[in-house]
Design a protein around this motif. Sequence first.
Motif, PDB file in Angstrom:
ATOM      1  N   ALA A   1       0.829  -1.204   0.000  1.00  0.00           N
ATOM      2  CA  ALA A   1       0.000   0.000   0.000  1.00  0.00           C
ATOM      3  C   ALA A   1       0.865   1.255   0.000  1.00  0.00           C
ATOM      4  O   ALA A   1       0.545   2.247  -0.660  1.00  0.00           O
ATOM      5  CB  ALA A   1      -0.950  -0.001   1.199  1.00  0.00           C
ATOM      6  N   ASN A   2       1.994   1.196   0.711  1.00  0.00           N
ATOM      7  CA  ASN A   2       2.914   2.328   0.728  1.00  0.00           C
ATOM      8  C   ASN A   2       3.498   2.566  -0.664  1.00  0.00           C
ATOM      9  O   ASN A   2       3.573   3.702  -1.133  1.00  0.00           O
ATOM     10  CB  ASN A   2       4.017   2.067   1.761  1.00  0.00           C
ATOM     11  CG  ASN A   2       4.903   3.265   1.958  1.00  0.00           C
ATOM     12  OD1 ASN A   2       5.716   3.599   1.099  1.00  0.00           O
ATOM     13  ND2 ASN A   2       4.745   3.914   3.092  1.00  0.00           N
ATOM     14  N   ARG A   3       3.880   1.480  -1.341  1.00  0.00           N
ATOM     15  CA  ARG A   3       4.413   1.614  -2.708  1.00  0.00           C
ATOM     16  C   ARG A   3       3.348   2.144  -3.655  1.00  0.00           C
ATOM     17  O   ARG A   3       3.625   2.978  -4.522  1.00  0.00           O
ATOM     18  CB  ARG A   3       4.965   0.272  -3.200  1.00  0.00           C
ATOM     19  CG  ARG A   3       6.245  -0.164  -2.512  1.00  0.00           C
ATOM     20  CD  ARG A   3       6.895  -1.368  -3.204  1.00  0.00           C
ATOM     21  NE  ARG A   3       6.009  -2.508  -3.346  1.00  0.00           N
ATOM     22  CZ  ARG A   3       5.834  -3.464  -2.429  1.00  0.00           C
ATOM     23  NH1 ARG A   3       6.497  -3.418  -1.283  1.00  0.00           N
ATOM     24  NH2 ARG A   3       5.027  -4.482  -2.663  1.00  0.00           N
ATOM     25  N   LEU A   4       2.125   1.679  -3.491  1.00  0.00           N
ATOM     26  CA  LEU A   4       1.016   2.157  -4.315  1.00  0.00           C
ATOM     27  C   LEU A   4       0.798   3.651  -4.124  1.00  0.00           C
ATOM     28  O   LEU A   4       0.619   4.394  -5.098  1.00  0.00           O
ATOM     29  CB  LEU A   4      -0.264   1.393  -3.978  1.00  0.00           C
ATOM     30  CG  LEU A   4      -1.542   1.898  -4.653  1.00  0.00           C
ATOM     31  CD1 LEU A   4      -1.453   1.729  -6.167  1.00  0.00           C
ATOM     32  CD2 LEU A   4      -2.749   1.176  -4.089  1.00  0.00           C
ATOM     33  N   SER A   5       0.838   4.092  -2.904  1.00  0.00           N
ATOM     34  CA  SER A   5       0.665   5.515  -2.602  1.00  0.00           C
ATOM     35  C   SER A   5       1.748   6.356  -3.274  1.00  0.00           C
ATOM     36  O   SER A   5       1.466   7.391  -3.884  1.00  0.00           O
ATOM     37  CB  SER A   5       0.680   5.736  -1.085  1.00  0.00           C
ATOM     38  OG  SER A   5       0.562   7.094  -0.777  1.00  0.00           O
ATOM     39  N   ARG A   6       2.984   5.895  -3.180  1.00  0.00           N
ATOM     40  CA  ARG A   6       4.094   6.624  -3.823  1.00  0.00           C
ATOM     41  C   ARG A   6       3.936   6.624  -5.338  1.00  0.00           C
ATOM     42  O   ARG A   6       4.152   7.647  -6.001  1.00  0.00           O
ATOM     43  CB  ARG A   6       5.439   6.009  -3.423  1.00  0.00           C
ATOM     44  CG  ARG A   6       5.875   6.351  -2.012  1.00  0.00           C
ATOM     45  CD  ARG A   6       7.345   5.994  -1.762  1.00  0.00           C
ATOM     46  NE  ARG A   6       7.701   4.669  -2.231  1.00  0.00           N
ATOM     47  CZ  ARG A   6       7.809   3.592  -1.471  1.00  0.00           C
ATOM     48  NH1 ARG A   6       7.581   3.670  -0.178  1.00  0.00           N
ATOM     49  NH2 ARG A   6       8.150   2.425  -1.980  1.00  0.00           N
TER      50      ARG A   6
ATOM     51  N   ALA B   1       1.164   6.398  -7.050  1.00  0.00           N
ATOM     52  CA  ALA B   1       0.046   7.279  -7.409  1.00  0.00           C
ATOM     53  C   ALA B   1       0.484   8.744  -7.371  1.00  0.00           C
ATOM     54  O   ALA B   1       0.098   9.538  -8.240  1.00  0.00           O
ATOM     55  CB  ALA B   1      -1.139   7.045  -6.479  1.00  0.00           C
ATOM     56  N   ARG B   2       1.304   9.103  -6.396  1.00  0.00           N
ATOM     57  CA  ARG B   2       1.826  10.481  -6.349  1.00  0.00           C
ATOM     58  C   ARG B   2       2.722  10.761  -7.542  1.00  0.00           C
ATOM     59  O   ARG B   2       2.656  11.836  -8.153  1.00  0.00           O
ATOM     60  CB  ARG B   2       2.572  10.727  -5.037  1.00  0.00           C
ATOM     61  CG  ARG B   2       1.668  11.033  -3.864  1.00  0.00           C
ATOM     62  CD  ARG B   2       2.430  11.584  -2.663  1.00  0.00           C
ATOM     63  NE  ARG B   2       3.519  10.723  -2.218  1.00  0.00           N
ATOM     64  CZ  ARG B   2       3.403   9.718  -1.360  1.00  0.00           C
ATOM     65  NH1 ARG B   2       2.235   9.425  -0.842  1.00  0.00           N
ATOM     66  NH2 ARG B   2       4.451   9.003  -1.009  1.00  0.00           N
TER      67      ARG B   2
END
Length: 122
Positions: free
Chosen positions: A11-16, A18-19
């Motif tokens: 989820a952390n990688r996904l958030s990065r 997406a940014r």
Amino acid sequence: MTEGHDARQAANRLSRAARDLMQSTEDLEIPADSYAVLGNVLDAVRSLEVALGELLEWHRGAEPGRHFAAAHDDSTIGIMTTVTELDLAVQQADGLQQTLSRAYGGNAVVRWFDEVEQLDEN
């Protein structure tokens, strides 16, 4: 648990990611890239819909006393709220997926230029 299967790290990688996408889509240097970008975003939304559904089912099956404090009313209310809202999120993700699919289909028929054409000022 390995890094590739750890939900929190994923989820952390996904958030990065997406940014990064947000910062890179303001101006596409190659217009035809919009097709690939939309396709990848559509694929990501499909995956998010599945992940949200899995989170929904996990929360739905969370057991008092095993996964959260059994005698804690706020925990029980929190679980119920999470289940309700995740159910709604899954429905909305399905709608977003359908909308993006139509956008992707529309984009597929555009004859893009490899470079942005300069318009004559005359």
